[in-house]
Enzyme design. Structure first.
Site, short mmCIF file in Angstrom:
data_model
loop_
_atom_site.label_atom_id
_atom_site.label_comp_id
_atom_site.label_asym_id
_atom_site.label_seq_id
_atom_site.Cartn_x
_atom_site.Cartn_y
_atom_site.Cartn_z
N ASP A 267 0.86 -1.12 -0.14
CA ASP A 267 -0.13 0.01 0.07
C ASP A 267 1.01 1.36 -0.08
OD1 ASP A 267 -2.45 1.33 0.02
OD2 ASP A 267 -2.65 1.16 2.09
N HIS B 9 2.59 3.18 -8.72
CA HIS B 9 2.57 1.84 -9.13
C HIS B 9 3.83 1.42 -9.96
CE1 HIS B 9 -1.50 2.11 -7.55
NE2 HIS B 9 -2.11 2.71 -8.63
N LEU C 66 10.77 -20.78 -4.16
CA LEU C 66 9.52 -20.02 -3.44
C LEU C 66 8.45 -19.94 -4.26
CD1 LEU C 66 8.89 -17.48 -1.64
CD2 LEU C 66 9.90 -15.94 -3.38
C1 IPE Z 1 -5.45 -3.04 -0.18
O1 IPE Z 1 -5.14 -1.38 -0.53
C2 IPE Z 1 -5.23 -3.43 -1.60
C3 IPE Z 1 -4.13 -3.63 -2.18
C4 IPE Z 1 -2.79 -3.25 -1.60
C5 IPE Z 1 -4.07 -4.35 -3.49
P1 IPE Z 1 -6.19 -0.42 -0.82
O2 IPE Z 1 -5.33 0.94 -0.87
O3 IPE Z 1 -6.97 -0.65 -1.78
O4 IPE Z 1 -6.88 -0.45 0.70
P2 IPE Z 1 -7.99 0.53 1.52
O5 IPE Z 1 -8.94 1.11 0.30
O6 IPE Z 1 -7.08 1.66 1.99
O7 IPE Z 1 -8.60 -0.16 2.48
C1 IPE Z 2 -1.62 0.18 -3.44
O1 IPE Z 2 -1.23 1.69 -3.48
C2 IPE Z 2 -1.58 -0.45 -4.69
C3 IPE Z 2 -2.86 -0.82 -5.04
C4 IPE Z 2 -3.82 -1.16 -4.14
C5 IPE Z 2 -2.99 -1.49 -6.08
P1 IPE Z 2 -2.42 2.61 -3.49
O2 IPE Z 2 -2.54 2.72 -4.82
O3 IPE Z 2 -3.43 2.02 -2.68
O4 IPE Z 2 -1.75 3.81 -2.65
P2 IPE Z 2 -2.37 4.85 -1.92
O5 IPE Z 2 -2.89 4.02 -0.77
O6 IPE Z 2 -3.65 5.49 -2.66
O7 IPE Z 2 -1.29 5.85 -1.56
MG MG Z 3 -4.04 2.40 -0.70
#
Ligand code: IPE
Ligand code: IPE
Ligand code: MG
Length: 259
Positions: free
Chosen positions: A37, A54, A148
């Site tokens: 995240d 990303h 792995l």
């Molecule tokens: C969780 O992250 C999903 C992934 C890392 C793929 P999100 O950014 O989607 O989660 P929330 O919305 O903060 O709970």
């Molecule tokens: C996690 O990073 C990646 C995915 C959920 C695909 P985010 O895109 O959720 O990044 P934030 O949480 O908005 O910073």
């Molecule tokens: Mg996120």
């Protein structure tokens, strides 16, 4: 992103080497799961579009996989796209899928050479055809990996996974194939995407959020949770080693009492 760029990431700076040694000296988890995240916030901090976060996040994945092999962790799961992530703008969703297709092409050889077996878990059949094809190819090519096993959670939601298991069990019951009275937790777990794998010992979530966001709810019943403020694109092997050292220092009681 060039092929063979893994090599340079194998060279550890001093601190990293120390933390790797410490991590190896303790109890090494058999399964580490990552909630990757903070990509969007990483990009926003730099005045970049979220998608660049990303892209940078893929570099963290590339660095962490060899580190898991170094440590001797046999199973890992990476949360890449949740069943709730469809709520995001269509361009961002498309970018994520394109990135995955690109990664599967660029890193296939590297994964094979490292003995990494890759599998997608989630509702993969709902993904665009090109993504399904890329995954299928990657799974097939890496199927003999023994060092792995990496699960990539893609269009994954834990509630969906559990519901799917319940439906399948109901079908088997109607078909007279199972005795409900005898259905055990182990048999139930065999209907999940992670069938045959150990439950995650350690779940790491980056970016400071402290929630599971529908990730491995059954499998994570007794997982140790580790939250770090580090954003996923900044996450490097040293952060993994520190998390594992922290994990090794914990007392897992599983409901019992200290021995
Ligand atoms: C969780 O992250 C999903 C992934 C890392 C793929 P999100 O950014 O989607 O989660 P929330 O919305 O903060 O709970
Ligand atoms: C996690 O990073 C990646 C995915 C959920 C695909 P985010 O895109 O959720 O990044 P934030 O949480 O908005 O910073
Ligand atoms: Mg996120």
């Amino acid at each position: 992103m060039t092929e063979g760029s893994f090599q340079s990431r194998d060279s550890h700076d001093g601190d990293e080497e120390i933390w790797l040694r410490r991590a190896r000296a303790g109890s090494v988890p058999r399964h580490v799961a990552f909630i990757m995240d903070g990509n969007g916030r990483w990009a926003q901090k730099r005045g970049l579009p979220r998608t660049e976060g990303h892209r940078a996040g893929v570099e963290s994945l590339r660095a962490v996989i060899p580190a898991l092999v170094n440590l001797g962790v046999p199973f890992a799961t990476f949360y890449a796209f949740s069943t709730e992530n469809w709520k995001r703008p269509a361009e961002e969703v498309r970018f994520l899928f394109d990135l995955l297709v690109q990664y599967s092409k660029e890193d296939r050889r590297e994964l094979m050479e490292r003995g990494v077996k890759l599998r997608a878990i989630g509702q993969v059949d709902e993904l665009p055809r090109a993504v399904r094809a890329a995954i299928w190819e990657l799974e097939r090519e890496t199927s003999s990996g023994r060092n792995l096993t990496v699960n990539v959670a893609l269009n994954y939601g834990s509630r969906q996974e559990i519901l799917r298991a319940v439906k399948e069990i109901a079908r088997s019951f109607v078909g007279g194939e199972i005795d409900l009275e005898k259905l055990s937790e182990a048999q139930f777990a065999a209907y999940l995407y992670t069938a045959g794998q150990p439950d995650p010992d350690l779940i790491i979530r980056t970016s400071g959020e402290m929630r599971l966001s529908n990730f491995l709810l059954w499998q994570g019943a007794y997982s140790e949770l580790y939250f770090t403020e580090v954003l996923w694109p900044e996450f490097r092997p040293i952060h993994l080693y520190k998390a594992v050292v922290d994990y090794a220092g914990r007392r897992r009681r599983f409901g019992g009492i200290e021995a």
